[in-house]
Design an enzyme around this catalytic site. Structure first.
Site, PDB file in Angstrom:
ATOM      1  N   GLY A   1     -12.473 -56.668  24.963  1.00  0.00           N
ATOM      2  CA  GLY A   1     -13.189 -55.857  25.955  1.00  0.00           C
ATOM      3  C   GLY A   1     -13.460 -54.444  25.441  1.00  0.00           C
ATOM      4  O   GLY A   1     -13.150 -54.114  24.292  1.00  0.00           O
TER       5      GLY A   1
ATOM      6  N   ILE B   1     -12.340 -51.229  26.331  1.00  0.00           N
ATOM      7  CA  ILE B   1     -11.209 -50.368  25.943  1.00  0.00           C
ATOM      8  C   ILE B   1     -10.293 -51.122  24.986  1.00  0.00           C
ATOM      9  O   ILE B   1      -9.758 -50.556  24.031  1.00  0.00           O
ATOM     10  CB  ILE B   1     -10.456 -49.872  27.191  1.00  0.00           C
ATOM     11  CG1 ILE B   1     -11.439 -49.120  28.102  1.00  0.00           C
ATOM     12  CG2 ILE B   1      -9.306 -48.948  26.799  1.00  0.00           C
ATOM     13  CD1 ILE B   1     -10.854 -48.701  29.433  1.00  0.00           C
TER      14      ILE B   1
ATOM     15  N   ASP C   1      -7.638 -63.403  24.417  1.00  0.00           N
ATOM     16  CA  ASP C   1      -8.786 -63.069  25.265  1.00  0.00           C
ATOM     17  C   ASP C   1      -9.433 -64.369  25.706  1.00  0.00           C
ATOM     18  O   ASP C   1      -9.611 -65.280  24.886  1.00  0.00           O
ATOM     19  CB  ASP C   1      -9.774 -62.189  24.482  1.00  0.00           C
ATOM     20  CG  ASP C   1     -10.706 -61.413  25.407  1.00  0.00           C
ATOM     21  OD1 ASP C   1     -11.412 -62.054  26.214  1.00  0.00           O
ATOM     22  OD2 ASP C   1     -10.718 -60.178  25.329  1.00  0.00           O
TER      23      ASP C   1
ATOM     24  N   ASP D   1      -6.688 -68.078  28.361  1.00  0.00           N
ATOM     25  CA  ASP D   1      -6.711 -67.408  29.656  1.00  0.00           C
ATOM     26  C   ASP D   1      -5.264 -67.148  30.081  1.00  0.00           C
ATOM     27  O   ASP D   1      -4.402 -68.018  29.909  1.00  0.00           O
ATOM     28  CB  ASP D   1      -7.414 -68.326  30.675  1.00  0.00           C
ATOM     29  CG  ASP D   1      -7.751 -67.599  31.959  1.00  0.00           C
ATOM     30  OD1 ASP D   1      -6.814 -67.068  32.608  1.00  0.00           O
ATOM     31  OD2 ASP D   1      -8.935 -67.559  32.311  1.00  0.00           O
TER      32      ASP D   1
ATOM     33  N   LYS E   1     -13.382 -56.555  36.203  1.00  0.00           N
ATOM     34  CA  LYS E   1     -13.428 -55.122  36.519  1.00  0.00           C
ATOM     35  C   LYS E   1     -14.642 -54.645  37.299  1.00  0.00           C
ATOM     36  O   LYS E   1     -14.867 -53.430  37.404  1.00  0.00           O
ATOM     37  CB  LYS E   1     -13.314 -54.327  35.224  1.00  0.00           C
ATOM     38  CG  LYS E   1     -14.467 -54.583  34.268  1.00  0.00           C
ATOM     39  CD  LYS E   1     -14.476 -53.580  33.134  1.00  0.00           C
ATOM     40  CE  LYS E   1     -15.701 -53.780  32.268  1.00  0.00           C
ATOM     41  NZ  LYS E   1     -15.796 -52.864  31.147  1.00  0.00           N
TER      42      LYS E   1
ATOM     43  N   SER F   1      -5.820 -47.875  36.514  1.00  0.00           N
ATOM     44  CA  SER F   1      -7.085 -47.172  36.744  1.00  0.00           C
ATOM     45  C   SER F   1      -6.871 -46.048  37.737  1.00  0.00           C
ATOM     46  O   SER F   1      -6.019 -46.157  38.637  1.00  0.00           O
ATOM     47  CB  SER F   1      -8.095 -48.166  37.313  1.00  0.00           C
ATOM     48  OG  SER F   1      -9.200 -47.476  37.842  1.00  0.00           O
TER      49      SER F   1
ATOM     50  N   THR G   1      -8.703 -45.609  40.031  1.00  0.00           N
ATOM     51  CA  THR G   1      -9.107 -46.145  41.342  1.00  0.00           C
ATOM     52  C   THR G   1      -7.889 -46.471  42.218  1.00  0.00           C
ATOM     53  O   THR G   1      -8.062 -46.746  43.399  1.00  0.00           O
ATOM     54  CB  THR G   1      -9.950 -47.433  41.230  1.00  0.00           C
ATOM     55  OG1 THR G   1      -9.209 -48.397  40.492  1.00  0.00           O
ATOM     56  CG2 THR G   1     -11.266 -47.188  40.554  1.00  0.00           C
TER      57      THR G   1
ATOM     58  N   TYR H   1     -10.837 -54.736  43.672  1.00  0.00           N
ATOM     59  CA  TYR H   1     -10.539 -54.465  42.264  1.00  0.00           C
ATOM     60  C   TYR H   1      -9.410 -53.433  42.143  1.00  0.00           C
ATOM     61  O   TYR H   1      -8.407 -53.652  41.458  1.00  0.00           O
ATOM     62  CB  TYR H   1     -11.791 -53.957  41.525  1.00  0.00           C
ATOM     63  CG  TYR H   1     -11.448 -53.276  40.223  1.00  0.00           C
ATOM     64  CD1 TYR H   1     -11.026 -54.032  39.127  1.00  0.00           C
ATOM     65  CD2 TYR H   1     -11.482 -51.890  40.096  1.00  0.00           C
ATOM     66  CE1 TYR H   1     -10.650 -53.407  37.942  1.00  0.00           C
ATOM     67  CE2 TYR H   1     -11.110 -51.262  38.927  1.00  0.00           C
ATOM     68  CZ  TYR H   1     -10.700 -52.022  37.849  1.00  0.00           C
ATOM     69  OH  TYR H   1     -10.318 -51.405  36.691  1.00  0.00           O
TER      70      TYR H   1
ATOM     71  N   LYS I   1      -5.185 -53.605  40.725  1.00  0.00           N
ATOM     72  CA  LYS I   1      -4.479 -52.704  39.800  1.00  0.00           C
ATOM     73  C   LYS I   1      -3.234 -52.127  40.489  1.00  0.00           C
ATOM     74  O   LYS I   1      -2.159 -52.040  39.902  1.00  0.00           O
ATOM     75  CB  LYS I   1      -5.410 -51.575  39.346  1.00  0.00           C
ATOM     76  CG  LYS I   1      -6.568 -52.049  38.481  1.00  0.00           C
ATOM     77  CD  LYS I   1      -6.089 -52.579  37.135  1.00  0.00           C
ATOM     78  CE  LYS I   1      -7.197 -53.121  36.280  1.00  0.00           C
ATOM     79  NZ  LYS I   1      -6.704 -53.757  35.034  1.00  0.00           N
TER      80      LYS I   1
ATOM     81  N   ARG J   1     -24.071 -43.731  47.065  1.00  0.00           N
ATOM     82  CA  ARG J   1     -23.533 -45.083  46.879  1.00  0.00           C
ATOM     83  C   ARG J   1     -22.268 -45.192  47.719  1.00  0.00           C
ATOM     84  O   ARG J   1     -21.459 -44.260  47.745  1.00  0.00           O
ATOM     85  CB  ARG J   1     -23.219 -45.268  45.380  1.00  0.00           C
ATOM     86  CG  ARG J   1     -22.807 -46.652  44.982  1.00  0.00           C
ATOM     87  CD  ARG J   1     -22.727 -46.782  43.463  1.00  0.00           C
ATOM     88  NE  ARG J   1     -21.605 -46.041  42.886  1.00  0.00           N
ATOM     89  CZ  ARG J   1     -21.273 -46.067  41.601  1.00  0.00           C
ATOM     90  NH1 ARG J   1     -21.985 -46.781  40.750  1.00  0.00           N
ATOM     91  NH2 ARG J   1     -20.258 -45.369  41.153  1.00  0.00           N
TER      92      ARG J   1
HETATM   93  N1  UDP Z   1     -24.001 -42.782  39.198  1.00  0.00           N
HETATM   94  C1  UDP Z   1     -25.341 -42.554  39.417  1.00  0.00           C
HETATM   95  N2  UDP Z   1     -26.248 -43.495  39.010  1.00  0.00           N
HETATM   96  C2  UDP Z   1     -25.882 -44.652  38.411  1.00  0.00           C
HETATM   97  C3  UDP Z   1     -24.492 -44.898  38.185  1.00  0.00           C
HETATM   98  C4  UDP Z   1     -23.586 -43.922  38.605  1.00  0.00           C
HETATM   99  O1  UDP Z   1     -25.726 -41.513  39.959  1.00  0.00           O
HETATM  100  O2  UDP Z   1     -26.751 -45.472  38.087  1.00  0.00           O
HETATM  101  C5  UDP Z   1     -23.016 -41.773  39.617  1.00  0.00           C
HETATM  102  C6  UDP Z   1     -22.035 -42.289  40.639  1.00  0.00           C
HETATM  103  O3  UDP Z   1     -22.531 -42.117  41.938  1.00  0.00           O
HETATM  104  C7  UDP Z   1     -20.817 -41.423  40.365  1.00  0.00           C
HETATM  105  C8  UDP Z   1     -20.902 -41.136  38.879  1.00  0.00           C
HETATM  106  O4  UDP Z   1     -22.248 -41.424  38.497  1.00  0.00           O
HETATM  107  O5  UDP Z   1     -20.948 -40.190  41.047  1.00  0.00           O
HETATM  108  C9  UDP Z   1     -19.972 -42.004  38.061  1.00  0.00           C
HETATM  109  O6  UDP Z   1     -20.165 -43.351  38.436  1.00  0.00           O
HETATM  110  P1  UDP Z   1     -19.441 -44.540  37.666  1.00  0.00           P
HETATM  111  O7  UDP Z   1     -19.819 -45.790  38.376  1.00  0.00           O
HETATM  112  O8  UDP Z   1     -19.753 -44.437  36.220  1.00  0.00           O
HETATM  113  O9  UDP Z   1     -17.897 -44.213  37.834  1.00  0.00           O
HETATM  114  P2  UDP Z   1     -16.964 -44.181  39.157  1.00  0.00           P
HETATM  115  O10 UDP Z   1     -17.822 -43.942  40.338  1.00  0.00           O
HETATM  116  O11 UDP Z   1     -16.302 -45.488  39.168  1.00  0.00           O
HETATM  117  O12 UDP Z   1     -16.022 -43.059  38.916  1.00  0.00           O
END
Ligand code: UDP
Length: 337
Positions: free
Chosen positions: A10, A12, A31, A58, A84, A124, A126, A148, A152, A291
């Site tokens: 992968g 990382i 993997d 797996d 992920k 993560s 997250t 997801y 984690k 988003r």
């Molecule tokens: N982002 C964006 N356009 C994209 C993808 C991501 O504006 O096509 C923004 C998203 O809203 C966030 C930042 O970029 O503010 C990082 O997003 P990413 O998905 O890379 O990481 P995560 O949100 O998981 O930290």
């Protein structure tokens, strides 16, 4: 000393394999190639000039795992293998729990059967909940908001219970912020399947002409330029962090979480500007709606990793962008070509 790397093909994982070989470790990679390509490991072997055994197994296949541990003198494990994609995890949670949590339990049970007690786990940022207080430290409240992230978080909890029950175990939980960039050779990098969700792969695919324009997900956040702020960290810095974490678990017992980030936040517009400056390519863009689930600001507190692992990120945003672009330019279709 032989280190088993799960998910070594992968993004990382492959970069960490390079860092491990360079630090003098012997590798064994497991993997399933569910979401990665054997070619990535071929490239790792080219970069390092070293061959190592690769098992297409797996983690849910405990017999297959047993065979690996029987054949190889594994002394520690770095565990990346997992699904992920956040959106996919919302749509198909059972698959995520089965793979990420079930696969981890299967791995840990196999380790236990073979007396392997040293582990670095790919967690993560997250796992943190929506926080007012920045930076996020390892003590910040946890509270992942999607399946997801919960996989984690659950594996972290499982490992805390395991370490409480088995005082000879030693585990490092590495909470990555936003890994980006690629190995400086341009031979390995991030190869997302389908349209990328993450910012930097999206930008590089616009730059190479695979996608038309970037959509900025909201510019009305309470930040200086209105776009979200994240802690982008070079994947080779992350890879080197695993070597430090491995050395740490080899010398200690117990369990500790560590943030891997730079400690510095950049907005979406700052990332786009840095990419344009590093590459000389204009990125067409539009502003779209926010988003779902995006926190306005997230960046890491990095003192603990510095003090206890002796690790800190060295590469800046310009280097992250230049390296991401070299990989994409030289491999427009990722490992597919
Ligand atoms: N982002 C964006 N356009 C994209 C993808 C991501 O504006 O096509 C923004 C998203 O809203 C966030 C930042 O970029 O503010 C990082 O997003 P990413 O998905 O890379 O990481 P995560 O949100 O998981 O930290």
């Amino acid at each position: 000393m032989t280190i088993l790397v799960t998910g070594g093909a992968g993004y990382i994982g492959s970069h960490t394999c390079v860092a491990l070989v360079e630090a003098g470790y012997d590798l064994v990679v497991v993997d399933s190639f569910a979401n990665s390509r054997p070619e990535a490991l071929g490239r790792v072997q080219q970069i390092t000039g070293r061959e190592f055994p690769v098992y297409p197994v797996d983690l849910l296949d405990e017999r297959g795992l047993d065979a690996v541990f029987e054949a190889q003198p594994v002394e520690a494990v770095i565990h990346f293998a997992a699904l992920k994609a956040v959106g996919e995890s919302v749509a198909d949670p059972l698959r995520y729990y089965r793979n990420n949590v079930g696969g981890s339990i299967s791995l840990f049970q196999t380790m236990e059967r073979h007396g392997v007690t040293r582990l670095v786990f790919s967690s993560s940022a997250t796992v943190y909940g929506a926080a007012e207080q920045m930076p996020l430290t390892e003590e910040s409240p946890l509270g992942p908001v999607n399946p997801y992230g919960r996989t984690k978080w659950m594996v972290e909890q499982i490992l805390r219970d395991q370490c409480a029950a088995r005082p000879d175990w030693s585990v490092a939980l590495l909470r990555y912020f936003n890994p980006v960039g690629a190995h400086a050779s341009g031979r390995i990098g991030e190869d997302p399947s389908g349209v990328p969700n993450n910012l930097l792969p999206y930008v590089t695919q616009v730059a190479v002409g695979r996608l038309e324009q970037l959509t900025i997900h909201g510019d009305d956040y309470p930040t200086p330029d209105g776009t979200c702020i994240r802690d982008y960290v070079h994947v080779m810095d992350i890879a080197e962090g695993h070597v430090n974490a491995l050395q740490h678990v080899l010398m200690t017992t117990g369990i500790e979480a560590f943030n891997l980030g730079t400690g510095r936040g950049s907005s979406v517009l700052e990332v786009v500007a840095a990419f344009e400056a590093a590459t000389g390519i204009d990125i067409p863009r539009r502003v779209g709606p926010r988003r779902n689930g995006d926190a306005p600001v997230s960046y890491a507190g990095v003192d603990k990793a510095k003090q206890q692992l002796g690790w800190q990120a060295k590469r800046d945003l310009t280097e992250m962008c230049a390296d991401a672009w070299r990989w994409q330019r030289e491999n427009p279709q990722g490992y597919g070509v």
